[in-house]
Write a protein that holds these residues in place. Structure first.
Motif, PDB file in Angstrom:
ATOM      1  N   LYS A 259      -8.705   4.768  -5.752  1.00 42.24           N
ATOM      2  CA  LYS A 259      -8.800   5.042  -4.151  1.00 42.24           C
ATOM      3  C   LYS A 259      -8.605   3.617  -3.312  1.00 42.24           C
ATOM      4  O   LYS A 259      -7.875   3.798  -2.497  1.00 42.24           O
ATOM      5  CB  LYS A 259      -9.943   5.520  -3.731  1.00 42.24           C
ATOM      6  CG  LYS A 259     -10.249   6.902  -4.442  1.00 42.24           C
ATOM      7  CD  LYS A 259      -9.201   8.008  -3.862  1.00 42.24           C
ATOM      8  CE  LYS A 259      -9.559   9.448  -4.521  1.00 42.24           C
ATOM      9  NZ  LYS A 259      -8.640  10.286  -4.082  1.00 42.24           N
ATOM     10  N   GLY A 260      -9.039   2.638  -3.967  1.00 38.92           N
ATOM     11  CA  GLY A 260      -8.697   1.431  -3.197  1.00 38.92           C
ATOM     12  C   GLY A 260      -7.336   0.985  -3.353  1.00 38.92           C
ATOM     13  O   GLY A 260      -6.725   0.532  -2.341  1.00 38.92           O
TER      14      GLY A 260
ATOM     15  N   TYR B   5      -2.071   0.869  -0.341  1.00 34.09           N
ATOM     16  CA  TYR B   5      -0.672   1.382  -0.181  1.00 34.09           C
ATOM     17  C   TYR B   5      -0.422   2.046   1.301  1.00 34.09           C
ATOM     18  O   TYR B   5       0.340   1.934   1.957  1.00 34.09           O
ATOM     19  CB  TYR B   5      -0.372   2.255  -1.541  1.00 34.09           C
ATOM     20  CG  TYR B   5       0.703   3.150  -1.208  1.00 34.09           C
ATOM     21  CD1 TYR B   5       2.163   2.487  -1.312  1.00 34.09           C
ATOM     22  CD2 TYR B   5       0.938   4.494  -0.929  1.00 34.09           C
ATOM     23  CE1 TYR B   5       3.454   3.080  -1.113  1.00 34.09           C
ATOM     24  CE2 TYR B   5       2.279   5.128  -0.612  1.00 34.09           C
ATOM     25  CZ  TYR B   5       3.296   4.495  -0.649  1.00 34.09           C
ATOM     26  OH  TYR B   5       4.574   5.292  -0.773  1.00 34.09           O
ATOM     27  N   LEU B   6      -1.374   2.993   1.460  1.00 38.93           N
ATOM     28  CA  LEU B   6      -1.278   3.695   2.736  1.00 38.93           C
ATOM     29  C   LEU B   6      -1.425   2.783   3.950  1.00 38.93           C
ATOM     30  O   LEU B   6      -0.877   3.067   5.194  1.00 38.93           O
ATOM     31  CB  LEU B   6      -2.491   4.708   2.715  1.00 38.93           C
ATOM     32  CG  LEU B   6      -2.438   5.947   1.770  1.00 38.93           C
ATOM     33  CD1 LEU B   6      -3.401   6.808   1.799  1.00 38.93           C
ATOM     34  CD2 LEU B   6      -1.078   6.756   2.055  1.00 38.93           C
ATOM     35  N   LYS B   7      -2.246   1.832   3.941  1.00 36.16           N
ATOM     36  CA  LYS B   7      -2.351   0.803   5.052  1.00 36.16           C
ATOM     37  C   LYS B   7      -0.980   0.155   5.277  1.00 36.16           C
ATOM     38  O   LYS B   7      -0.723   0.006   6.346  1.00 36.16           O
ATOM     39  CB  LYS B   7      -3.408  -0.203   4.814  1.00 36.16           C
ATOM     40  CG  LYS B   7      -4.735   0.028   5.154  1.00 36.16           C
ATOM     41  CD  LYS B   7      -5.877  -0.811   4.870  1.00 36.16           C
ATOM     42  CE  LYS B   7      -7.310  -0.218   5.348  1.00 36.16           C
ATOM     43  NZ  LYS B   7      -8.138  -1.233   5.168  1.00 36.16           N
ATOM     44  N   ALA B   8      -0.520  -0.310   4.148  1.00 36.85           N
ATOM     45  CA  ALA B   8       0.840  -0.888   4.292  1.00 36.85           C
ATOM     46  C   ALA B   8       1.872   0.083   4.812  1.00 36.85           C
ATOM     47  O   ALA B   8       2.707  -0.393   5.827  1.00 36.85           O
ATOM     48  CB  ALA B   8       1.462  -1.524   2.792  1.00 36.85           C
ATOM     49  N   LYS B   9       1.838   1.350   4.420  1.00 37.65           N
ATOM     50  CA  LYS B   9       2.781   2.098   4.721  1.00 37.65           C
ATOM     51  C   LYS B   9       2.398   2.615   6.278  1.00 37.65           C
ATOM     52  O   LYS B   9       3.398   2.854   7.193  1.00 37.65           O
ATOM     53  CB  LYS B   9       2.642   3.510   4.081  1.00 37.65           C
ATOM     54  CG  LYS B   9       3.818   4.632   4.206  1.00 37.65           C
ATOM     55  CD  LYS B   9       3.713   5.714   3.134  1.00 37.65           C
ATOM     56  CE  LYS B   9       4.904   6.660   3.465  1.00 37.65           C
ATOM     57  NZ  LYS B   9       4.656   7.601   2.538  1.00 37.65           N
ATOM     58  N   LEU B  10       1.112   2.370   6.761  1.00 33.11           N
ATOM     59  CA  LEU B  10       0.898   2.820   8.223  1.00 33.11           C
ATOM     60  C   LEU B  10       1.579   1.538   9.125  1.00 33.11           C
ATOM     61  O   LEU B  10       2.151   1.916  10.053  1.00 33.11           O
ATOM     62  CB  LEU B  10      -0.622   2.776   8.432  1.00 33.11           C
ATOM     63  CG  LEU B  10      -1.354   2.889   9.675  1.00 33.11           C
ATOM     64  CD1 LEU B  10      -0.740   4.314  10.394  1.00 33.11           C
ATOM     65  CD2 LEU B  10      -2.747   2.815   9.742  1.00 33.11           C
ATOM     66  N   VAL B  11       1.370   0.253   8.617  1.00 34.82           N
ATOM     67  CA  VAL B  11       2.056  -0.743   9.349  1.00 34.82           C
ATOM     68  C   VAL B  11       3.544  -0.540   9.533  1.00 34.82           C
ATOM     69  O   VAL B  11       3.930  -0.670  10.549  1.00 34.82           O
ATOM     70  CB  VAL B  11       1.451  -2.105   8.767  1.00 34.82           C
ATOM     71  CG1 VAL B  11       2.239  -3.124   9.321  1.00 34.82           C
ATOM     72  CG2 VAL B  11      -0.179  -2.267   8.787  1.00 34.82           C
ATOM     73  N   GLU B  12       4.127  -0.099   8.263  1.00 33.42           N
ATOM     74  CA  GLU B  12       5.565   0.075   8.226  1.00 33.42           C
ATOM     75  C   GLU B  12       6.075   1.156   9.326  1.00 33.42           C
ATOM     76  O   GLU B  12       6.824   1.059   9.928  1.00 33.42           O
ATOM     77  CB  GLU B  12       5.966   0.219   6.901  1.00 33.42           C
ATOM     78  CG  GLU B  12       7.416   0.758   6.876  1.00 33.42           C
ATOM     79  CD  GLU B  12       7.805   1.068   5.328  1.00 33.42           C
ATOM     80  OE1 GLU B  12       8.646   2.041   5.220  1.00 33.42           O
ATOM     81  OE2 GLU B  12       7.133   0.441   4.579  1.00 33.42           O
ATOM     82  N   THR B  13       5.115   2.184   9.368  1.00 31.78           N
ATOM     83  CA  THR B  13       5.425   3.465  10.304  1.00 31.78           C
ATOM     84  C   THR B  13       5.376   2.853  11.821  1.00 31.78           C
ATOM     85  O   THR B  13       5.979   3.267  12.454  1.00 31.78           O
ATOM     86  CB  THR B  13       4.426   4.367  10.034  1.00 31.78           C
ATOM     87  OG1 THR B  13       4.626   4.843   8.502  1.00 31.78           O
ATOM     88  CG2 THR B  13       4.962   5.597  10.712  1.00 31.78           C
ATOM     89  N   LYS B  14       4.242   2.095  11.881  1.00 33.76           N
ATOM     90  CA  LYS B  14       3.907   1.539  13.457  1.00 33.76           C
ATOM     91  C   LYS B  14       5.135   0.550  13.702  1.00 33.76           C
ATOM     92  O   LYS B  14       5.603   0.799  15.008  1.00 33.76           O
ATOM     93  CB  LYS B  14       2.625   0.847  13.497  1.00 33.76           C
ATOM     94  CG  LYS B  14       1.486   1.918  13.398  1.00 33.76           C
ATOM     95  CD  LYS B  14       0.035   0.928  13.619  1.00 33.76           C
ATOM     96  CE  LYS B  14      -0.935   2.105  13.478  1.00 33.76           C
ATOM     97  NZ  LYS B  14      -2.536   1.376  14.011  1.00 33.76           N
ATOM     98  N   ASP B  15       5.429   0.142  12.874  1.00 39.38           N
ATOM     99  CA  ASP B  15       6.720  -0.990  13.427  1.00 39.38           C
ATOM    100  C   ASP B  15       8.048   0.063  13.419  1.00 39.38           C
ATOM    101  O   ASP B  15       8.654  -0.326  14.555  1.00 39.38           O
ATOM    102  CB  ASP B  15       6.999  -1.901  12.389  1.00 39.38           C
ATOM    103  CG  ASP B  15       6.260  -3.029  12.036  1.00 39.38           C
ATOM    104  OD1 ASP B  15       5.192  -3.117  12.893  1.00 39.38           O
ATOM    105  OD2 ASP B  15       6.177  -3.543  10.967  1.00 39.38           O
TER     106      ASP B  15
END
Length: 126
Positions: free
Chosen positions: A66-67, A72-82
């Motif tokens: 889960k960690g 992975y999801l945090k990195a994807k979130l940052v990418e999506t926000k950009d």
């Protein structure tokens, strides 16, 4: 030293001797029962210890998984926000008439009246 013949020694058949033998049998039976109970307790304890250890191990593996998934999801979130920010900028720019004209000239080789557009090889304006 004096040697005794075993043939001449007889066992006393008194009530005390009988009680003593009976008590020894009872004590031996209690010891066997104690050993059996301890063996069963050890088996049960071992089973529960094994279950506890296996549960903790599987939970630790799940937490680790889960960690990794969270990172992975945090990195994807940052990418999506950009990407969202870029798309908002693009939408804002597309409302500007001059920017739309620039894209039309660059990508579709359109020109204004009296203007000639030349595309130079090797230059990229993307």
């Amino acid at each position: 030293m004096v040697q005794f013949n075993k043939e001449k020694i007889t066992e006393l058949n008194t009530g005390y001797v009988k009680e003593h033998h009976l008590q020894q049998k009872i004590d031996a039976k209690k010891k066997r029962g104690l050993y059996r109970r301890l063996a069963v307790f050890m088996v049960v304890f071992s089973f529960f210890a094994f279950m506890l250890i296996s549960t903790i191990t599987s939970q630790m593996a799940t937490i680790e998984e889960k960690g990794k998934q969270e990172k992975y999801l945090k990195a994807k979130l940052v990418e999506t926000k950009d990407k969202k920010s870029q798309l908002k900028d693009e939408v804002h720019k597309l409302k500007d008439v001059d920017y739309i004209g620039e894209i039309a000239r660059r990508d579709y080789f359109m020109s204004k009246k009296g203007e000639t557009v030349f595309k130079v090889p090797g230059s990229s304006s993307d």
